[in-house]
Enzyme design. Structure first.
Site, PDB file in Angstrom:
ATOM      1  N   LYS A   1      -3.627 -17.753  47.167  1.00  0.00           N
ATOM      2  CA  LYS A   1      -2.448 -16.922  47.370  1.00  0.00           C
ATOM      3  C   LYS A   1      -1.929 -16.345  46.053  1.00  0.00           C
ATOM      4  O   LYS A   1      -2.398 -16.694  44.981  1.00  0.00           O
ATOM      5  CB  LYS A   1      -1.346 -17.735  48.085  1.00  0.00           C
ATOM      6  CG  LYS A   1      -1.741 -18.169  49.494  1.00  0.00           C
ATOM      7  CD  LYS A   1      -1.824 -16.993  50.463  1.00  0.00           C
ATOM      8  CE  LYS A   1      -2.757 -17.213  51.641  1.00  0.00           C
ATOM      9  NZ  LYS A   1      -2.332 -18.164  52.636  1.00  0.00           N
TER      10      LYS A   1
HETATM   11  C1  PLP Z   1      -2.271 -18.688  53.960  1.00  0.00           C
HETATM   12  C2  PLP Z   1      -1.300 -18.322  55.006  1.00  0.00           C
HETATM   13  C3  PLP Z   1      -0.590 -19.287  55.734  1.00  0.00           C
HETATM   14  C4  PLP Z   1      -0.923 -20.768  55.708  1.00  0.00           C
HETATM   15  O1  PLP Z   1      -0.764 -21.403  54.531  1.00  0.00           O
HETATM   16  P1  PLP Z   1      -1.627 -22.695  54.138  1.00  0.00           P
HETATM   17  O2  PLP Z   1      -1.041 -23.104  52.834  1.00  0.00           O
HETATM   18  O3  PLP Z   1      -3.057 -22.278  54.045  1.00  0.00           O
HETATM   19  O4  PLP Z   1      -1.406 -23.707  55.205  1.00  0.00           O
HETATM   20  C5  PLP Z   1       0.375 -18.865  56.622  1.00  0.00           C
HETATM   21  N1  PLP Z   1       0.627 -17.557  56.799  1.00  0.00           N
HETATM   22  C6  PLP Z   1      -0.044 -16.599  56.141  1.00  0.00           C
HETATM   23  C7  PLP Z   1       0.316 -15.162  56.394  1.00  0.00           C
HETATM   24  C8  PLP Z   1      -1.045 -16.938  55.237  1.00  0.00           C
HETATM   25  O5  PLP Z   1      -1.732 -15.972  54.613  1.00  0.00           O
END
Ligand code: PLP
Length: 439
Positions: free
Chosen positions: A205
């Site tokens: 992210k």
């Molecule tokens: C990555 C993501 C999540 C989930 O997060 P994790 O840390 O992988 O559990 C939720 N919403 C969106 C839009 C994402 O891109």
């Protein structure tokens, strides 16, 4: 075939030379940027032997809340966990419904099923790629508890049009900020615009600390409910926000010692320590990403058929420009398909160019047939809900995103020469659109 070899400016896909030739410094795309300071912070935690407490997390939470400008932040083991807490905090339960854009990662919606609720998927806008404010109100029913907005690929959703609809119907708004840490909507930070917000901080992210998540809100009650759901040792006890109160979350304090969600969502201290270091440098690092991606787009301003996925409002930004995208119009490019365009870009030397984005969730079996509670019927119907299932073709913008959305390089540094080289590749393929469409 011989003619293909004569034209040295021909597309790489048709036998010409590649536009992206140089050995590109991997630093251009490497993320997150870590230094000895991150390493030292993690090492300190390991050496101190307190990997599983909350003291560092509380500091990280306080700094994160101050940065985005909200009252409360709560660290979680991942973004999915933060979303589940947010859903429960907002009162989503068995037989309820949520509204969520169809084009997003599954975790924006799936936690509703874990609570026995169903998902009424809405379409996105073709320019923002975020929840379409005109596709919300008719979906609200008696059991609708929350609207999830996703600030997609860093682009803020149009909250000034979404919030009044939610307020009119007494429905909570949950922001999924997993793509948009630091994105500004009309001078306000994403994650402070709805009732409660959840963000992923996993390694891929824009704000990346390994595996982790962060819930943010300025609503004390929602915060305390999220604590009680999954942070049992903090339930009812003195928190950073209420040092002297012993039963800050009222009735929920009875459940202290056991999480009422029967799940444990504590964030690892090594991740929190890294998060504190990342936060110090994050604003300057995303400012450079914004300069770089804006530079790329300014080089392509006059190219038909390719438009930036970029925020149009004043005092608004794309944050860390998570997985940067462009908007594609085949009608301006001799009908060349978006998929073929991306194939040609890959041949030019940028391997990560793909058409579309997250596959629409409304068609996935999870939201049609999955029986999470062994009741012999799909969870989305098992608690007396309306049948809000929708198959392919119901949400045209989401369903056709593979024809209108394409990948661009997610630059982490404003390297003028390299950005010019990538932009030249996109210009080259667009200028050969007629030939490629006919090939
Ligand atoms: C990555 C993501 C999540 C989930 O997060 P994790 O840390 O992988 O559990 C939720 N919403 C969106 C839009 C994402 O891109």
């Amino acid at each position: 075939m011989a003619s293909l070899c004569i034209d040295s400016k021909n597309l790489a896909l048709l036998g010409g030379p590649q536009a992206i030739v140089e050995e590109v410094d991997p630093k251009l795309f490497h993320w997150p940027i870590t230094t000895e300071e991150d390493e030292q912070a993690v090492l300190d935690v390991i050496r101190a032997g307190n990997m599983s407490a909350v003291d560092i997390t509380k500091k990280f939470e306080a700094e994160y809340a101050a940065w985005i400008g909200c009252e409360y932040a709560l660290g979680t083991c991942n973004g999915t966990a933060a979303l589940l807490e947010a859903f429960w905090a907002c009162g989503v339960g068995a037989g309820d419904e949520i509204i969520c854009p169809a084009m997003t990662y599954w975790a924006s919606a799936a936690p509703a099923l874990a609570l026995g609720a169903s998902v009424n998927f809405a379409d996105i806008e073709p320019d923002t790629l975020c929840l379409d404010p005109d596709d919300i109100e008719h979906r609200i029913g008696k059991r609708t508890k929350a609207i999830v907005v996703v600030h997609y690929a860093g682009h803020p959703a149009d909250m000034d049009r979404i919030m009044p609809i939610a307020r009119k119907h007494g429905v909570k708004v949950i922001e999924d900020v997993s793509h948009a840490h630091g994105s500004l909507y009309k001078n306000r930070m994403c994650g402070t615009l709805g009732d409660i917000a959840a963000a992923s901080m996993m390694a891929g992210k824009s704000f990346a600390i390994g595996e982790g998540g962060m819930l943010t809100t300025s609503d004390r009650e929602l915060y305390e409910r999220a604590v009680a759901f999954a942070h049992y040792e903090r339930t009812g006890g003195p928190s950073r926000y209420a040092k002297s109160e012993s039963a800050v979350n009222g009735d929920l304090a009875r459940f202290a010692g056991i999480p009422i969600g029967a799940v444990k969502h504590r964030l690892n201290q090594t991740a929190s320590a890294m998060g504190r270091v990342q936060l110090k440098y994050y604003p300057q690092r995303i400012a450079e990403i914004q300069r770089a991606v804006n530079r790329f787009w300014s080089l392509l301003e006059d190219v038909p058929g390719l438009r930036p996925h970029r925020v149009k409002w004043a005092d608004s930004t794309m944050g860390g420009w998570y997985h940067a995208r462009g908007l594609y119009d085949a009608s301006e490019l001799h009908g060349l398909s978006c998929e073929k365009f991306c194939e040609a870009i890959r041949a030019e030397g940028f391997a990560d160019c793909t058409a579309g984005a997250n596959a629409p969730l409304n068609s996935h079996a999870m939201f049609h047939d999955a029986d999470l509670f062994n009741q012999g019927q799909p969870t989305v119907l098992a608690f007396g809900q309306r049948d809000v299932r929708q198959g392919p073709g119901c949400l045209p913008v989401s369903d056709h995103a593979h024809e209108t959305v394409f990948g661009i390089p997610w630059f982490k540094h404003d390297d003028v020469e390299l950005i010019e080289m990538y932009a030249a590749a996109y210009r080259k393929v667009a200028s050969h659109a007629e030939q490629l469409a006919a090939s």
